[in-house]
Design a protein around this motif. Sequence first.
Motif, PDB file in Angstrom:
ATOM      1  N   UNK A  43       0.809  -1.225   0.000  1.00  0.00           N
ATOM      2  CA  UNK A  43       0.000   0.000   0.000  1.00  0.00           C
ATOM      3  C   UNK A  43       0.836   1.266   0.000  1.00  0.00           C
ATOM      4  N   UNK A  44       2.155   1.144   0.273  1.00  0.00           N
ATOM      5  CA  UNK A  44       3.025   2.314   0.350  1.00  0.00           C
ATOM      6  C   UNK A  44       4.020   2.354  -0.796  1.00  0.00           C
ATOM      7  N   UNK A  45       3.713   1.644  -1.901  1.00  0.00           N
ATOM      8  CA  UNK A  45       4.618   1.671  -3.054  1.00  0.00           C
ATOM      9  C   UNK A  45       3.801   1.601  -4.336  1.00  0.00           C
ATOM     10  N   UNK A  46       4.359   2.190  -5.394  1.00  0.00           N
ATOM     11  CA  UNK A  46       3.770   2.139  -6.729  1.00  0.00           C
ATOM     12  C   UNK A  46       4.881   1.861  -7.727  1.00  0.00           C
ATOM     13  N   UNK A  47       4.494   1.401  -8.910  1.00  0.00           N
ATOM     14  CA  UNK A  47       5.473   1.087  -9.939  1.00  0.00           C
ATOM     15  C   UNK A  47       5.347   2.046 -11.110  1.00  0.00           C
ATOM     16  N   UNK A  48       6.488   2.395 -11.693  1.00  0.00           N
ATOM     17  CA  UNK A  48       6.499   3.130 -12.954  1.00  0.00           C
ATOM     18  C   UNK A  48       6.196   2.118 -14.053  1.00  0.00           C
TER      19      UNK A  48
END
Length: 290
Positions: free
Chosen positions: A137-142
């Motif tokens: 929930x605290x990370x996203x991907x390019x």
Amino acid sequence: MTRQVSAWGGALWLSPQHREAALDAARELDELGYTRLWTSGGFGEGLPAVYGEVLSATTRIGVASGIASIWHADPTETAQAVSNLERDYPGRFLLGVGTSHAPIVDAKAQHTYTKPYTHMVQYLDALDAAPEPVPASRRVLAALGPRMLKLSAARSAGAHPYFVPPEHTALAREILGAEPLLAPEVAVVLEEDETIARGIAREYMRGYLSLPNYSDNLRRLGYTDKDLLDGGSDALMDTLIPWGDLERVCAGIEAHYEAGADEVAIQVLTADPTSFPAAEYRDLATALIT
């Protein structure tokens, strides 16, 4: 998900020579109601300390790394840095990670750019296994291509595509599904003089069109080699980089929301890349943030 309006800034935000100006700019973005400040650069030795400085100088606005390279930001050190920021500023830091680009990675001579998808899976595994794990929930991907977008939905809070037109945002939403965060970066030029506006936009586009991940993504969307030459065609520019007066630029940004974006990270391009575009962000806040 509630519509969010964010700001995107490059290495200028991390420059020691501009630190005080950056903190002043961040305070104003906070006051104007921007959701988040995305910044990029300086990931060779973990997450830049300036993230904590920006969070300390502000009261509400979030900060996101856009994007930490999985080839250069050690996962254990990164996870510890994220944990420290979460402890000190709960819920305000978002880790954005990406595979970068072959010309950049290979040029550093530390890694060979092979199997980026596999390397991303391994990096996420390492974040999960770290002494202080980074929750999904605290990370996203390019993410640009379908495989990485699907991975974004499966193992992170969502995706932060960069250098994409609205048709990519629509495709990304379809692949991600309804729930994951979709936060594309959108560069804009608030300049009514066409010659000046196109000059600023084309200089910006030229470098990104030389990177295969971006040019291949645009080809997947139907753009031709002719569109990608010499800094990009006018037709590509008009859909990729909203330019003109405030109404026209906001219409270009709105096209991404209409295509399914939850959050748009607005990067304001100007003729002077060494100063913060405070006036432009004020005008955009007035038009977009309610």
